[in-house]
Structures are given as C-alpha cells and as structure tokens.
Scaffold this motif. Structure first.
Motif, short mmCIF file in Angstrom:
data_model
loop_
_atom_site.label_atom_id
_atom_site.label_comp_id
_atom_site.label_asym_id
_atom_site.label_seq_id
_atom_site.Cartn_x
_atom_site.Cartn_y
_atom_site.Cartn_z
N UNK A 296 50.17 43.11 42.46
CA UNK A 296 51.27 42.22 42.81
C UNK A 296 52.56 42.71 42.16
N UNK A 297 53.67 42.37 42.78
CA UNK A 297 54.98 42.66 42.19
C UNK A 297 55.89 41.47 42.39
N UNK B 182 52.44 43.64 38.21
CA UNK B 182 51.30 42.91 37.66
C UNK B 182 50.09 43.83 37.74
N UNK B 183 49.43 44.05 36.62
CA UNK B 183 48.29 44.95 36.56
C UNK B 183 47.03 44.18 36.96
N UNK B 184 46.36 44.66 38.00
CA UNK B 184 45.24 43.92 38.58
C UNK B 184 43.87 44.28 38.04
N UNK B 185 43.77 45.40 37.28
CA UNK B 185 42.49 45.80 36.71
C UNK B 185 42.76 46.63 35.46
N UNK C 186 51.87 40.27 47.03
CA UNK C 186 50.79 41.24 46.99
C UNK C 186 51.26 42.55 47.61
N UNK C 187 50.74 43.67 47.09
CA UNK C 187 51.04 44.97 47.66
C UNK C 187 49.74 45.69 47.99
N UNK C 188 49.81 46.59 48.95
CA UNK C 188 48.63 47.36 49.33
C UNK C 188 48.80 48.85 49.05
#
Length: 224
Positions: A98-99, A81-84, A138-140
């Motif tokens: 996110x994945x 998931x592309x966050x920006x 969520x991923x960091x």
C-alpha cells in the motif's frame, strides 16, 4: 467509517494504523529540496525515525502543533507500507502493498539548532502529531507508483513530486533501511520531500493528492 479515539478512519486505514511498527523517514532524497535548503547532497540515504505517537490521520480533522518554536514547515512525501518481512533480494513490488501521501511536519528553527550542535533530530521531527497519513491505496507493482503527488495549502499547490525525481530509488531505500536497521511487516517509510515546502500559519488547510485524487486533508491549529 470507524471511530478511533475521536478520529473517523476507514476500516482499511484503521487496520493499517493498528499494526504500524516503525516509522522510517528519509531526508534529502530530492536534489531540488537539498538545493532549496542549502544542504549538500548525500552519498547514502539519510534516515531518521519518528515515534508512532507522532501519527495523525488526514480526514478533515484538526492537527494541533506548537507555535512556540518558531517556523513550522509541512513536507509532503510518498509513504510506503511494508506488507511482509524483508528478505534479501526481495523487490519493491513484492514488499510494498500500500502507499499513501503523508506530511512530515518540522520545527525548522529547532532542527537548525540541533544540527548545529550535532544532536538527534527528534525534538524537531518526532514531536506529537508530527506526521500525517492520507488514505492508503493498494498497489500491484512499481508502475502504480509513477503518479505525481501534490501538497496543497489553502487550495494552492505548494509541492509536486514523483518517484522518478528521487536521488535514491525505492529499491535502494528499502535495501539500505533493511540492512542497517531492519524492515518488517507494518513498517512505514516516508521517502523524502521535493522542493516547495510551506511555512504554516494558524488555520491553514492542507490537502494531499495522488495524481488528481485527494487522499486526505487536515486543518492546522498552531497553539501558543
């Protein structure tokens, strides 16, 4: 849980669904899958798109697919998931927030026919309910992406994949898609499937796992 059109979604997943823009899918990104299907390896990523109407959750729901087109395959994939919005030089851990694990459903006979005719893959890949999404995590950073992912059918493991086995890295996929088609906040990328895809039967149960954690399941109804 929030009810959305008859499907129960977590609040976080409902927010993701409500903001999805483009669905990019990558073909033949695992050499093992290309060999299994008798396809040549590609020098560049093979990218196709699916309509947003093709999305379904995986929350114990029934996914209805047509049984009139011959063999129906299920292909598990890591979904980003592309966050920006993309900017040149941005890295995976800055762009992807996110994945999850999703399933790309394929009408195999239809795909073989349109490929032989040189026609778009949409009839074989973009039909209603042709892709599912498990629960997002969520991923960091990229270290969070090193888990194996699995697809189980009726409790038996069909597929096991890992980003380390991909022909094209996640960074390569992101840059290729962004430069050729555009990439922005709310877009999804289905990153390709490993070997072991399954042929579906009516009443099959599918489950996707991230490491040992189940991210969702669904039941298949093949309609005549």
């Amino acid at each position: 849980m929030i009810e959305d059109g008859g499907n129960s979604l977590s609040e976080s997943n409902l927010l993701v669904y409500s903001n999805i823009r483009n669905i990019y899918c990558v073909g033949r990104n695992y050499a093992s899958f290309a060999v299994e299907m008798g396809n040549k390896l590609s020098e560049n990523p093979i990218v196709f798109v699916k309509p947003t109407h093709s999305l379904e959750p995986m929350n114990g729901n029934v996914v209805s697919l047509s049984g009139k087109h011959g063999e129906v395959n299920c292909e598990a994939e890591l979904v980003l998931h592309i966050g920006k919005d993309y900017e040149s030089g941005i890295q995976v851990n800055e762009l992807v927030d996110k994945v999850t694990i999703g399933i790309d459903f394929t009408y195999r006979n239809v795909l073989n026919e349109v490929k032989q005719k040189g026609q778009p893959w949409l009839p074989a890949k973009g039909f209603r309910s042709s892709c599912t999404l498990g629960d997002f995590r969520a991923i960091t950073g990229e270290k969070d992406l090193q888990h194996d992912f699995k697809l189980k059918k009726n409790g038996e493991t069909l597929q096991v994949g890992n980003v380390k086995q991909m022909m094209f890295t996640l960074q390569t996929l992101i840059e290729f898609i962004a430069e050729n088609y555009g990439l922005g906040k709310g877009d999804l990328i289905y990153t390709g499937t490993p070997e072991g895809i399954g042929k579906l039967q009516n009443n099959d149960t599918l489950e996707v796992l991230w490491g040992e954690e189940s991210l969702g399941s669904c039941h298949i109804a093949l309609l005549s």
